[in-house]
Design an enzyme around this catalytic site. Sequence first.
Site, PDB file in Angstrom:
ATOM      1  N   ARG A 186      -0.734  46.698 -12.939  1.00  0.00           N
ATOM      2  CA  ARG A 186      -0.581  45.445 -12.195  1.00  0.00           C
ATOM      3  C   ARG A 186       0.674  45.681 -11.350  1.00  0.00           C
ATOM      4  NH1 ARG A 186      -0.507  39.562 -15.263  1.00  0.00           N
ATOM      5  NH2 ARG A 186       1.642  40.138 -15.657  1.00  0.00           N
TER       6      ARG A 186
ATOM      7  N   MET B  91     -18.498  15.342 -12.118  1.00  0.00           N
ATOM      8  CA  MET B  91     -17.222  15.581 -11.442  1.00  0.00           C
ATOM      9  C   MET B  91     -16.084  14.812 -12.109  1.00  0.00           C
ATOM     10  SD  MET B  91     -16.238  15.325  -7.415  1.00  0.00           S
ATOM     11  CE  MET B  91     -17.424  16.516  -6.850  1.00  0.00           C
TER      12      MET B  91
ATOM     13  N   TYR C  70     -26.932  14.611 -15.189  1.00  0.00           N
ATOM     14  CA  TYR C  70     -27.655  15.429 -14.206  1.00  0.00           C
ATOM     15  C   TYR C  70     -28.559  16.467 -14.867  1.00  0.00           C
ATOM     16  CZ  TYR C  70     -24.483  13.759 -10.530  1.00  0.00           C
ATOM     17  OH  TYR C  70     -23.788  12.991  -9.635  1.00  0.00           O
TER      18      TYR C  70
ATOM     19  N   LYS D  50       5.710  29.669 -16.543  1.00  0.00           N
ATOM     20  CA  LYS D  50       4.937  29.734 -15.289  1.00  0.00           C
ATOM     21  C   LYS D  50       3.783  28.735 -15.336  1.00  0.00           C
ATOM     22  CE  LYS D  50       2.232  33.576 -17.148  1.00  0.00           C
ATOM     23  NZ  LYS D  50       2.228  35.045 -17.270  1.00  0.00           N
TER      24      LYS D  50
HETATM   25  C1  PLP Z   1       2.594  35.460 -18.499  1.00  0.00           C
HETATM   26  C2  PLP Z   1       3.557  36.525 -18.799  1.00  0.00           C
HETATM   27  C3  PLP Z   1       4.219  36.561 -20.021  1.00  0.00           C
HETATM   28  C4  PLP Z   1       3.889  35.613 -21.138  1.00  0.00           C
HETATM   29  O1  PLP Z   1       2.616  35.924 -21.635  1.00  0.00           O
HETATM   30  P1  PLP Z   1       2.081  35.168 -22.953  1.00  0.00           P
HETATM   31  O2  PLP Z   1       0.926  35.929 -23.450  1.00  0.00           O
HETATM   32  O3  PLP Z   1       1.729  33.805 -22.524  1.00  0.00           O
HETATM   33  O4  PLP Z   1       3.205  35.153 -23.885  1.00  0.00           O
HETATM   34  C5  PLP Z   1       5.184  37.523 -20.214  1.00  0.00           C
HETATM   35  N1  PLP Z   1       5.475  38.409 -19.249  1.00  0.00           N
HETATM   36  C6  PLP Z   1       4.841  38.410 -18.063  1.00  0.00           C
HETATM   37  C7  PLP Z   1       5.185  39.423 -17.052  1.00  0.00           C
HETATM   38  C8  PLP Z   1       3.857  37.487 -17.801  1.00  0.00           C
HETATM   39  O5  PLP Z   1       3.225  37.517 -16.629  1.00  0.00           O
END
Ligand code: PLP
Length: 386
Positions: free
Chosen positions: A133, A312, A264, A35
């Site tokens: 969640r 920036m 800055y 992801k």
């Molecule tokens: C992001 C995620 C993972 C992986 O998590 P890591 O700690 O990066 O291994 C696994 N399962 C779900 C549902 C996630 O959202």
Amino acid sequence: MDGHPEALIDLGAIKQNVAALRRHVSGAQLMAVVKADGYGHGLIPTATAAVGGGADWLGVVQIGDALALRQAGLTVPVLCLLGAPDAAHEEAIAAGVDLSAGSVPLISQIAAAAQRAGRPARLHLKADTGMSRGGATAADWPALVAAALAAEAAGHVQVTGIWSHLACADIPGHASIAVQLAAFRDAVELAERAGARPQLRHLANTPATLTLPETWFDLVRPGGAVVGLSTLPGELPGWLRPAMTLRARLIQVKQVPPGTGVSYGFRHVTTGRATLGLVPLGYAEGVPRNASGAAEVQVRGRRWTISGTVCMNQFVVDFGDYAVSAGDEVVLFGPGDSGEPTAQQWADALGTLSYEIVTRFAGRVPRSYSEVTEPQELAASPGASA
Ligand SMILES: *Cc1c(COP(=O)(O)O)cnc(C)c1O
């Protein structure tokens, strides 16, 4: 200037991390979670390297990412982890992407999309075992299972998995781990008693994959560990290697007198005659503004703290009386084996996770890759899973 600044991605490290993780979990399958643009390392190259290293599955959050993996020619099973209403379910089903559902209305939507697609949706039922969640709570779980099995009986879905996610796997000994594990076992047992036949039960993220074998079940879902990172306290296991090196070059170097205010707000003032170097990366590129005076970089084999406010698109380093030149390489972080800082050390200095550090640069700093494999070459490569 000759590829700087850039995020250099070591795809060989990703391959080796996955191969090592797979050995670590012995019998369990491995889903490489890619992801957030492969944790900022690039979706397709990261996924391809992970599969080259033996990943059996790929996990994403957005259906668009799943479709991009298919378009790139990756044929391994893909799970879209976030079940969202009104997503492109029909396209996902047509592309053979597994979907997740944690609510009855979502199962109805997916079943309807499967009818339009003309093939059953492959579905992973998500239990909320305590993280609060996504997923169905214990109270809502029986109705979710019943809806899924009804859709399965009608030929619209195939329940391929049951899964959940741990809230505190990176807090060793946290009481919630055992509680969530027991709740997960209960959820699986209830579903199986109701007639579900999921091939895959999965629960483990990176910290659980590294330290909690009782959470591995049929498949583990590491993301961070794939790119050589973890959220656990303490050192990484020696067999994981961070895959990203972020580097730039000094674009200007100059001498200033003692007492010179820098950047800055003059949050840094030189103590003696000093050599200042300018680095063309700032908070627009992903360097956190609060790295000012906190995070370190490596130049000419030594560590230097960022001097004064991160701007920036640039920041300044005070090298004191040490000689540096325009064009010298500046390594913000890397695997750490040449004495450069690591993303974990940046995270420790800034009070966050290494994951947040590496994802910040995605789409903002060009990437280059070493040890590239094309998806089409995977079948022929020795690491590819059978
Ligand atoms: C992001 C995620 C993972 C992986 O998590 P890591 O700690 O990066 O291994 C696994 N399962 C779900 C549902 C996630 O959202």
